[in-house]
Design an enzyme around this catalytic site. Structure first.
Site, PDB file in Angstrom:
ATOM      1  N   GLU A  29     -60.279 -11.662  63.026  1.00 35.66           N
ATOM      2  CA  GLU A  29     -59.866 -10.275  63.283  1.00 35.66           C
ATOM      3  C   GLU A  29     -60.610  -9.854  64.702  1.00 35.66           C
ATOM      4  OE1 GLU A  29     -61.995  -6.822  62.213  1.00 35.66           O
ATOM      5  OE2 GLU A  29     -63.028  -7.662  60.654  1.00 35.66           O
ATOM      6  N   ASP A 147     -57.394  -2.045  53.823  1.00 30.59           N
ATOM      7  CA  ASP A 147     -57.601  -3.271  53.477  1.00 30.59           C
ATOM      8  C   ASP A 147     -57.421  -3.757  52.011  1.00 30.59           C
ATOM      9  OD1 ASP A 147     -58.480  -3.611  56.249  1.00 30.59           O
ATOM     10  OD2 ASP A 147     -60.862  -3.839  55.773  1.00 30.59           O
ATOM     11  N   LYS A 164     -69.380  -3.075  53.028  1.00 26.23           N
ATOM     12  CA  LYS A 164     -70.535  -2.271  53.673  1.00 26.23           C
ATOM     13  C   LYS A 164     -71.100  -1.268  52.605  1.00 26.23           C
ATOM     14  CE  LYS A 164     -67.787  -3.232  57.797  1.00 26.23           C
ATOM     15  NZ  LYS A 164     -66.508  -3.180  57.154  1.00 26.23           N
TER      16      LYS A 164
HETATM   17  N1  PSU Z   1     -66.753  -6.320  59.280  1.00 25.72           N
HETATM   18  C1  PSU Z   1     -67.591  -6.190  60.237  1.00 25.72           C
HETATM   19  N2  PSU Z   1     -67.451  -5.108  61.268  1.00 25.72           N
HETATM   20  C2  PSU Z   1     -66.250  -4.389  61.193  1.00 25.72           C
HETATM   21  C3  PSU Z   1     -65.149  -4.494  60.206  1.00 25.72           C
HETATM   22  C4  PSU Z   1     -65.378  -5.668  59.292  1.00 25.72           C
HETATM   23  O1  PSU Z   1     -68.696  -6.570  60.231  1.00 25.72           O
HETATM   24  O2  PSU Z   1     -66.242  -3.619  62.102  1.00 25.72           O
HETATM   25  C5  PSU Z   1     -64.087  -3.841  60.431  1.00 25.72           C
HETATM   26  C6  PSU Z   1     -62.577  -4.873  59.847  1.00 25.72           C
HETATM   27  O3  PSU Z   1     -61.793  -4.842  60.790  1.00 25.72           O
HETATM   28  C7  PSU Z   1     -62.357  -3.837  58.738  1.00 25.72           C
HETATM   29  C8  PSU Z   1     -62.530  -2.609  58.941  1.00 25.72           C
HETATM   30  O4  PSU Z   1     -61.238  -4.041  58.239  1.00 25.72           O
HETATM   31  O5  PSU Z   1     -64.002  -2.715  59.419  1.00 25.72           O
HETATM   32  C9  PSU Z   1     -62.318  -1.652  57.991  1.00 25.72           C
HETATM   33  O6  PSU Z   1     -62.129  -0.157  58.484  1.00 25.72           O
HETATM   34  P1  PSU Z   1     -61.749   0.979  57.825  1.00 25.72           P
HETATM   35  O7  PSU Z   1     -62.924   1.400  56.720  1.00 25.72           O
HETATM   36  O8  PSU Z   1     -61.357   2.074  58.908  1.00 25.72           O
HETATM   37  O9  PSU Z   1     -60.236   0.460  57.084  1.00 25.72           O
END
Ligand code: PSU
Ligand code: MN
Length: 309
Positions: A29, A147, A164
């Protein structure tokens, strides 16, 4: 570069021949590069992920939207230009892809955006750092990463270091259960918490090798149309210290609440505050885990290609 099946999707010659010949390919990604990590380490991480995938024998396919086209197999110049702050590249989830193409908007793809494209072009494996999930205030804000729902309808195997710790991990695991997405620990029954090896939640399943992960995914696909999450903990020697982690987490959550951050900005804002609070240590941990995930994804893709030959 050649047009691939669909005029809005361009695939690099290297990736196209790997797909056509049934060789192993790993999608990577770009949100982590453009919105998740600070420059210049973001480019180093992107290069190291590609190198890790190659080392396993697979072909990396870094994915983003450039000049009104989806590019599968971004070159390093394209990636650097996508990440230039002046370019203000959007953060593209699955639902944003059509609009970005139609309006000529450049953008980096999240896990949801990336697996949607990967599946469209025939790539079965993806690596990231942490999967998006349910945010801690979701009962009020309804903030759950797309996701999860996208993984529920897209048959791609994703390797991530769990989710996370900024998220509500229990709720995220419950949603993955409801959505029918298998979660399997790689050589562990403990669900990883991104910066830490153990989030405190136990999984029902573990696999001991890349071959076993590939075999489980193939068997899963006979019964279910969903994706598959392989949870790979960060190496012990790279883990963020527990006390530093907990203090950074408190500070990040408190700052985001105080500033009223919402929507797409939440995850990048929390990661940035982690980096500031730990004086960059969290960025190193993030680097180590995502590079290791790319290596494991490469090995799983090799096993999958072998098994399907
Ligand atoms: N993993 C990491 N850093 C990131 C991400 C994943 O180590 O920044 C990103 C991915 O692109 C994931 C996104 O899909 O964070 C999630 O964002 P949100 O919570 O807005 O869906
Ligand atoms: Mn969100």
């Amino acid at each position: 570069m050649s047009n691939f099946r669909f005029s809005n999707v361009v695939i690099s010659d290297e990736v196209e021949s790997a797909i056509n010949e049934g060789r192993a390919v790993v999608a990577l990604e770009t949100t982590i590069v453009v919105h998740g990590l600070p420059a210049p380490i973001n480019f180093e991480v992107a290069r190291e992920c590609e190198a890790s995938v190659r080392k396993s024998g697979a072909t990396p396919a870094t994915i983003g939207v450039v000049d009104g086209r989806v590019v599968v197999g971004l070159g390093s110049d394209e990636l650097e230009s996508l990440a230039e702050p002046d370019r203000r590249a959007a953060k593209l989830s699955a639902r944003d892809l059509g609009l970005a193409l139609a309006t000529g908007t450049d953008g980096a793809t999240t896990v949801a955006g990336t697996i949607t494209i990967a599946h469209r072009v025939g790539i079965e494996v993806m690596a990231t750092g942490g999967l998006g999930g349910v945010h801690r205030d979701a009962a009020r804000s309804f903030d759950e990463s797309a996701d999860l729902t996208t993984l529920a309808r897209t048959p791609v195997l994703v390797v991530a270091s769990g989710v996370k710790s900024i998220l509500d991990i229990a709720a995220t695991l419950e949603r993955l259960d409801s959505l029918g997405v298998p979660v399997v620990g790689f050589a562990t029954r403990q669900f990883p918490g991104f910066y830490r090896r153990d989030s405190g939640f136990t999984l029902d399943w573990a696999v001991a090798s890349a071959e076993e992960a590939a075999a489980a995914f193939l068997a899963h696909r006979e019964f279910s149309p969903t994706g598959f999450l392989v949870a790979n903990p960060v190496a012990s020697e790279s883990e963020l210290d527990q006390r530093l982690h907990d203090a950074a987490l408190d500070s990040a959550l408190e700052k985001a609440q105080r500033e009223g951050v919402s929507g797409k900005a939440v995850t990048p804002a929390l990661l940035a505050e982690f980096a500031r609070h730990t004086a960059g240590v969290s960025v190193q941990v993030n680097r180590d885990l995502v590079v290791a995930n790319a290596a494991l994804a490469g090995e799983i893709a090799m096993s999958l290609a072998h098994a399907q030959r």
